[in-house]
Design a protein around this motif. Structure first.
Motif, PDB file in Angstrom:
ATOM      1  N   ALA A 192       0.816  -1.215   0.000  1.00 28.69           N
ATOM      2  CA  ALA A 192       0.000   0.000   0.000  1.00 28.69           C
ATOM      3  C   ALA A 192       0.851   1.266   0.000  1.00 28.69           C
ATOM      4  O   ALA A 192       0.342   2.356  -0.277  1.00 28.69           O
ATOM      5  CB  ALA A 192      -0.938  -0.004   1.203  1.00 28.69           C
ATOM      6  N   ASN A 193       2.128   1.120   0.322  1.00 26.35           N
ATOM      7  CA  ASN A 193       3.023   2.278   0.383  1.00 26.35           C
ATOM      8  C   ASN A 193       4.373   1.923  -0.253  1.00 26.35           C
ATOM      9  O   ASN A 193       5.421   2.050   0.376  1.00 26.35           O
ATOM     10  CB  ASN A 193       3.226   2.721   1.840  1.00 26.35           C
ATOM     11  CG  ASN A 193       1.933   3.188   2.483  1.00 26.35           C
ATOM     12  OD1 ASN A 193       1.431   4.269   2.179  1.00 26.35           O
ATOM     13  ND2 ASN A 193       1.401   2.368   3.377  1.00 26.35           N
ATOM     14  N   LEU A 194       4.307   1.474  -1.493  1.00 27.59           N
ATOM     15  CA  LEU A 194       5.514   1.058  -2.190  1.00 27.59           C
ATOM     16  C   LEU A 194       6.547   2.177  -2.231  1.00 27.59           C
ATOM     17  O   LEU A 194       7.755   1.937  -2.093  1.00 27.59           O
ATOM     18  CB  LEU A 194       5.160   0.613  -3.615  1.00 27.59           C
ATOM     19  CG  LEU A 194       6.313   0.128  -4.505  1.00 27.59           C
ATOM     20  CD1 LEU A 194       6.938  -1.135  -3.930  1.00 27.59           C
ATOM     21  CD2 LEU A 194       5.822  -0.111  -5.932  1.00 27.59           C
ATOM     22  N   GLU A 195       6.085   3.423  -2.382  1.00 27.82           N
ATOM     23  CA  GLU A 195       6.987   4.550  -2.559  1.00 27.82           C
ATOM     24  C   GLU A 195       7.817   4.841  -1.317  1.00 27.82           C
ATOM     25  O   GLU A 195       8.788   5.598  -1.386  1.00 27.82           O
ATOM     26  CB  GLU A 195       6.194   5.805  -2.959  1.00 27.82           C
ATOM     27  CG  GLU A 195       5.557   5.731  -4.342  1.00 27.82           C
ATOM     28  CD  GLU A 195       4.341   4.806  -4.396  1.00 27.82           C
ATOM     29  OE1 GLU A 195       3.809   4.477  -3.312  1.00 27.82           O
ATOM     30  OE2 GLU A 195       3.939   4.411  -5.499  1.00 27.82           O
ATOM     31  N   ASP A 196       7.437   4.256  -0.167  1.00 35.76           N
ATOM     32  CA  ASP A 196       8.249   4.465   1.034  1.00 35.76           C
ATOM     33  C   ASP A 196       9.660   3.929   0.854  1.00 35.76           C
ATOM     34  O   ASP A 196      10.610   4.455   1.435  1.00 35.76           O
ATOM     35  CB  ASP A 196       7.607   3.768   2.247  1.00 35.76           C
ATOM     36  CG  ASP A 196       6.370   4.502   2.740  1.00 35.76           C
ATOM     37  OD1 ASP A 196       6.128   5.629   2.260  1.00 35.76           O
ATOM     38  OD2 ASP A 196       5.661   3.954   3.594  1.00 35.76           O
ATOM     39  N   ARG A 197       9.807   2.869   0.038  1.00 35.08           N
ATOM     40  CA  ARG A 197      11.129   2.259  -0.128  1.00 35.08           C
ATOM     41  C   ARG A 197      11.589   2.209  -1.581  1.00 35.08           C
ATOM     42  O   ARG A 197      12.778   2.047  -1.838  1.00 35.08           O
ATOM     43  CB  ARG A 197      11.136   0.837   0.453  1.00 35.08           C
ATOM     44  CG  ARG A 197      10.931   0.786   1.953  1.00 35.08           C
ATOM     45  CD  ARG A 197      11.525  -0.480   2.521  1.00 35.08           C
ATOM     46  NE  ARG A 197      12.963  -0.556   2.253  1.00 35.08           N
ATOM     47  CZ  ARG A 197      13.619  -1.702   2.070  1.00 35.08           C
ATOM     48  NH1 ARG A 197      12.965  -2.860   2.098  1.00 35.08           N
ATOM     49  NH2 ARG A 197      14.916  -1.698   1.859  1.00 35.08           N
TER      50      ARG A 197
END
Length: 548
Positions: A238-243
């Motif tokens: 849900a938060n791929l952009e975090d990494r």
């Protein structure tokens, strides 16, 4: 080749797997793991001979073995055989067989994900989906069991490859994996990510990875592969952009103004003749950089320091042209002129224009059309002749944006024999030794012989003394070093008890009684030889010696 850099966040690109269906991705990974569709599971099922042949893109042995497995009374064995045939061997399967093998995602789910086509009860692979993984600490990080989707390769599908072909797990990509020095990094860049292989490894030792590519389809495959393997890669779907940040654009354009601790790249380095009026659609984006000659690699070498943090490193693969009558490293050295950057080029192979043309025409199955093959072959030779190119080198490139505490490194080596893999830890250790020598007082250091080093002595029958003394490394780059008599004597006495200064003084006293030597010249030459042996890892500081 230019293209505006943009963030890539879509999960639905035409002719690419979909990554916007999380429930189906979860069901697929659950089904694949349940039937042991892993590297070890497939290897065990096929047996060593057929599995090894499959690694060489030879399908027949695996076809024969999987055909026998398909008739097994064991439902799990039949399930694995059906999936192996579907995606590794590109053999169409029945809907019933795939539904039984993958009961949670089923054939319809695979079709919705864009992985298969279904017609009249027959399931055909649209992509190659294969197991991929590595053992714990094989690359300096933890192990992983993953799956990687890419386009079907030349040995799996008829005809010439599509020009926006997304390459799977190939020799070049695994070479870069093995050569990369694995250290914790805050921000890393995977330049030209393809289907995402380098990003998978970077995520195990980097806090954040930016992956770029000129191809929208390649980024779609990478996004699919990341989300399919999210738990193993410690990603939050849900938060791929975090990494992970996916960026669409050419070369370093997508990250202009940004800085990274580590850059890895398997760029489209293949040297391909340019035709008048050619457009990007006429190029194979996975390998052709769209620039004449070796300019794609040259441009990256010239500009790489602009995206590196102080002390940051870059590692990449590349081709370089060798002009007739010149040394192989003349062109790479010219690319580095005027740059305050450390570099280490290792040429692993050099071939002539004819062999180079044959290799890459076959790579894209362009040899299947005889007229096209003849025309393209001639174009390669004409292109190289126009620049008086007598050979094409392939190798590994390491670069670093130097800071004040680090050594100045400029190395060009040709190593064409087999070396230890992964080689990354040994390259990193070599750089660390070079940096250590900057602040160390070598004469006051105690040294020992590295544990993998052996000595060879050769002499004529009846001779009193050996004519040749060699040191050989059994690990790492497996170098061989020809020693002088005095340097051989020094190495033989390196047991960690005496300092370099003390050993040099003892040798000077011994040899001084028998030979007319200048003490200053003797010590200067001996220390230079010792320093080279430390740089290459034949000798190491005594405190580094492993405890048995």
């Amino acid at each position: 080749m230019t293209q505006t850099a943009t963030d890539f966040t879509t999960g639905n690109v035409p002719d690419a797997p979909r990554s916007d269906l999380p429930e189906l991705l979860l069901a697929l990974s659950r089904d694949l793991r349940a039937i042991s569709y892993t590297v070890d599971g497939v290897a065990e099922a096929l047996g060593p001979s057929a599995h090894a042949a499959l690694g060489r893109d030879q399908l027949i042995p695996a076809l024969l073995v999987s055909g026998r497995l398909a008739g097994s009374d064991d439902t799990s064995v039949r399930a694995l055989a059906a999936v192996v045939q579907l995606w590794l061997l590109a053999v169409p399967q029945s809907v019933d067989a795939i539904d039984a093998a993958l009961p949670h995602v089923r054939t319809q789910g695979l079709a919705d994900l864009g992985l298969v086509a279904v017609e009249s009860g027959v399931v055909t692979a649209k992509v190659d989906l294969r197991p991929y993984g590595w053992d714990p600490n094989q690359d300096g990080s933890g192990g992983a069991e993953l799956w990687v989707a890419s386009d079907l390769a030349a040995h799996q599908a008829p005809g010439v490859l599509r020009h926006d072909h997304v390459l799977g797990i190939g020799q070049a990509s695994t070479t870069l994996v093995q050569v990369t020095v694995r250290k914790h990094s805050r921000r890393a860049l995977d330049l030209g990510t393809g289907c995402g292989i380098q990003t998978f490894h970077l995520l195990h030792h980097c806090e954040h990875v930016t992956a770029t590519d000129i191809s929208e389809r390649a980024l779609a495959f990478t996004r699919f592969n990341l989300l399919l393997n999210a738990p193993q890669l410690n990603l939050d779907p849900a938060n791929l952009e975090d990494r992970v940040s996916l960026r669409l654009g050419s070369l370093l354009e997508p990250v202009a103004g940004q800085r990274f601790d580590l850059v890895v790249s398997n760029p489209p380095f293949v040297i391909t003749p340019r035709a008048s009026g050619e457009t990007p659609s006429g190029q194979f984006t996975y390998r052709d950089g769209g620039l004449p000659g070796d300019e794609i690699v040259a441009s990256l070498v010239r500009t790489m320091s602009g995206v590196l943090e102080p002390g940051g490193t870059a590692q990449m693969l590349g081709n370089w042209e060798v002009v007739s009558g010149s040394e192989w490293h003349d062109r790479p050295a010219a690319w580095l002129e005027g740059q305050d950057i450390d570099s280490w080029f290792i040429q692993r192979e050099q071939v002539g224009p004819e062999q180079y043309a044959e290799t890459w025409l076959q790579d894209a199955s362009e040899n299947r059309d005889r007229a096209h093959y003849r025309e393209s072959y001639a174009a390669y030779l004409d292109d190289f002749a126009s620049r008086d190119v007598g050979g094409i080198g392939f190798g590994m490139i390491w670069m670093r944006r130097r800071d004040a505490a680090q050594a100045a490194i400029k190395r060009f080596e040709e190593i064409t024999y087999p070396i230890e893999q992964p080689i990354g830890p040994h390259l990193g250790a070599a750089v660390d030794r070079a940096d250590w020598l900057v602040g160390a007082s070598l004469p006051d250091t105690r040294l020992v012989v590295a544990g993998d080093v052996t000595e060879e002595r050769h002499q004529r029958p009846g001779a009193l003394h050996p004519g040749v003394i060699l040191l050989r490394q059994g690990a790492g780059l497996r170098r061989t070093n020809l020693l002088s008599t005095e340097l051989a004597g020094f190495v033989s006495a390196c047991d960690g008890e005496l300092t370099v200064r003390q050993l040099a003084g003892a040798l000077e006293a011994i040899l001084g009684n028998a030979e007319d030597i200048d003490p200053a010249t003797f010590r200067e030459g001996l220390l230079a030889g010792v320093e080279n042996l430390v740089l290459d890892g034949f000798l190491i500081p005594a405190q580094e010696k492993e405890t048995p």
